[in-house]
Design a protein around this motif. Structure first.
Motif, PDB file in Angstrom:
ATOM      1  N   HIS A  28     -32.027  12.605   6.404  1.00  6.92           N
ATOM      2  CA  HIS A  28     -32.489  11.673   6.300  1.00  6.92           C
ATOM      3  C   HIS A  28     -32.573  10.861   7.763  1.00  6.92           C
ATOM      4  N   MET A  29     -33.764  10.573   8.195  1.00  7.15           N
ATOM      5  CA  MET A  29     -33.311   9.282   9.685  1.00  7.15           C
ATOM      6  C   MET A  29     -32.989   8.172   8.984  1.00  7.15           C
ATOM      7  N   PRO A  30     -32.026   7.686  10.010  1.00  4.95           N
ATOM      8  CA  PRO A  30     -31.733   6.343   9.346  1.00  4.95           C
ATOM      9  C   PRO A  30     -31.772   4.836   9.465  1.00  4.95           C
ATOM     10  N   LYS A  31     -32.235   3.814   9.164  1.00  7.91           N
ATOM     11  CA  LYS A  31     -32.733   2.642   9.734  1.00  7.91           C
ATOM     12  C   LYS A  31     -32.565   2.115  11.153  1.00  7.91           C
ATOM     13  N   PRO A  32     -33.560   2.316  12.251  1.00 11.75           N
ATOM     14  CA  PRO A  32     -33.470   1.483  13.389  1.00 11.75           C
ATOM     15  C   PRO A  32     -32.606   0.630  13.492  1.00 11.75           C
ATOM     16  N   ASP A  33     -32.228  -0.510  13.066  1.00 14.59           N
ATOM     17  CA  ASP A  33     -31.262  -1.790  12.660  1.00 14.59           C
ATOM     18  C   ASP A  33     -29.495  -0.478  12.771  1.00 14.59           C
ATOM     19  N   ARG A  34     -29.715   0.463  11.714  1.00 12.38           N
ATOM     20  CA  ARG A  34     -28.464   0.764  11.747  1.00 12.38           C
ATOM     21  C   ARG A  34     -27.811   1.106  13.099  1.00 12.38           C
ATOM     22  N   VAL A  35     -29.328   2.343  13.761  1.00 11.31           N
ATOM     23  CA  VAL A  35     -28.660   2.998  14.891  1.00 11.31           C
ATOM     24  C   VAL A  35     -28.465   1.916  16.152  1.00 11.31           C
ATOM     25  N   SER A  36     -29.161   1.044  15.937  1.00  8.96           N
ATOM     26  CA  SER A  36     -28.843  -0.357  16.998  1.00  8.96           C
ATOM     27  C   SER A  36     -27.411  -0.407  16.960  1.00  8.96           C
ATOM     28  N   ASN A  37     -27.379  -1.279  15.528  1.00  5.73           N
ATOM     29  CA  ASN A  37     -26.479  -1.777  15.429  1.00  5.73           C
ATOM     30  C   ASN A  37     -24.679  -1.231  16.166  1.00  5.73           C
ATOM     31  N   ARG A  38     -24.900   0.284  15.430  1.00  8.90           N
ATOM     32  CA  ARG A  38     -23.621   1.045  15.639  1.00  8.90           C
ATOM     33  C   ARG A  38     -23.625   1.234  17.657  1.00  8.90           C
ATOM     34  N   GLU A  41     -25.796  -7.155  27.646  1.00 11.97           N
ATOM     35  CA  GLU A  41     -27.139  -6.724  28.426  1.00 11.97           C
ATOM     36  C   GLU A  41     -27.555  -5.265  27.508  1.00 11.97           C
ATOM     37  N   LEU A  42     -27.118  -4.610  27.045  1.00 14.98           N
ATOM     38  CA  LEU A  42     -27.121  -3.121  26.574  1.00 14.98           C
ATOM     39  C   LEU A  42     -27.717  -2.914  25.195  1.00 14.98           C
ATOM     40  N   SER A  43     -28.528  -2.023  25.301  1.00  9.77           N
ATOM     41  CA  SER A  43     -28.809  -1.705  23.695  1.00  9.77           C
ATOM     42  C   SER A  43     -29.034  -0.020  23.478  1.00  9.77           C
ATOM     43  N   PHE A  44     -29.602   0.946  22.358  1.00  8.48           N
ATOM     44  CA  PHE A  44     -29.807   1.335  22.164  1.00  8.48           C
ATOM     45  C   PHE A  44     -31.177   1.963  22.866  1.00  8.48           C
ATOM     46  N   HIS A  45     -32.072   0.894  22.796  1.00 12.53           N
ATOM     47  CA  HIS A  45     -33.249   1.049  23.941  1.00 12.53           C
ATOM     48  C   HIS A  45     -33.062   1.310  25.032  1.00 12.53           C
ATOM     49  N   SER A  46     -31.961   0.597  25.622  1.00 11.95           N
ATOM     50  CA  SER A  46     -31.652   1.070  26.841  1.00 11.95           C
ATOM     51  C   SER A  46     -31.538   2.545  27.374  1.00 11.95           C
ATOM     52  N   CYS A  47     -31.810   3.473  26.422  1.00 10.78           N
ATOM     53  CA  CYS A  47     -31.209   5.321  26.419  1.00 10.78           C
ATOM     54  C   CYS A  47     -32.883   5.249  27.268  1.00 10.78           C
ATOM     55  N   HIS A  48     -33.406   4.663  25.911  1.00 10.95           N
ATOM     56  CA  HIS A  48     -35.204   5.277  26.167  1.00 10.95           C
ATOM     57  C   HIS A  48     -36.340   4.985  27.341  1.00 10.95           C
ATOM     58  N   HIS A  49     -34.957   3.577  28.375  1.00 11.41           N
ATOM     59  CA  HIS A  49     -35.146   3.404  29.870  1.00 11.41           C
ATOM     60  C   HIS A  49     -34.708   4.683  30.814  1.00 11.41           C
ATOM     61  N   THR A  50     -33.454   4.815  29.877  1.00  8.71           N
ATOM     62  CA  THR A  50     -32.672   5.624  31.237  1.00  8.71           C
ATOM     63  C   THR A  50     -33.369   6.912  30.996  1.00  8.71           C
ATOM     64  N   THR A  51     -33.519   7.589  30.352  1.00 11.86           N
ATOM     65  CA  THR A  51     -34.731   8.283  29.478  1.00 11.86           C
ATOM     66  C   THR A  51     -35.468   8.780  30.479  1.00 11.86           C
ATOM     67  N   GLY A  52     -36.014   8.345  30.479  1.00  5.74           N
ATOM     68  CA  GLY A  52     -37.185   7.315  31.368  1.00  5.74           C
ATOM     69  C   GLY A  52     -37.483   7.797  32.994  1.00  5.74           C
TER      70      GLY A  52
END
Length: 101
Positions: free
Chosen positions: A18-28, A43-54
């Motif tokens: 199952h896909m975990p809830k987004p806040d769980r991934v972000s918090n971990r 300043e780093l967040s899980f979404h930072s990985c999205h920016h880095t990938t792009g």
């Protein structure tokens, strides 16, 4: 992790598939960033990985439309905000195009 149909993009899944809830991934993610004591940890967040990938895909010359599909953006205008280029990449592009001093 599992592959996204047609894109090969990894998605996270728990032990039951199952896909975990987004806040769980972000918090971990935030927990481990703080634990690593990185200098810019707040300043780093899980979404930072999205920016880095792009950004990394863009710096490798991957077409914007492909990056947009990988990041699952609705259009390439959204992706353009993620396509930050490093100064080294821009310098190399200028040198390759116009030559050195």
């Amino acid at each position: 992790m599992e592959n996204h149909p047609g894109l090969g993009v990894a998605k996270f899944a728990d032990a039951n598939g199952h896909m975990p809830k987004p806040d769980r991934v972000s918090n971990r993610f935030k927990f481990y960033v703080r634990k690593a004591k990185l200098s810019d940890r707040e300043e780093l967040s899980f979404h930072s990985c999205h920016h880095t990938t792009g950004s990394w895909l863009s710096m490798q010359g991957v077409p914007l439309r492909v990056i947009s599909e990988i990041l699952e953006h609705s259009n390439t205008q959204v992706t353009e905000m993620y396509s930050h280029l490093s100064p080294e990449v821009m310098d190399r592009a200028m040198e390759e195009t116009f030559g050195g001093e």
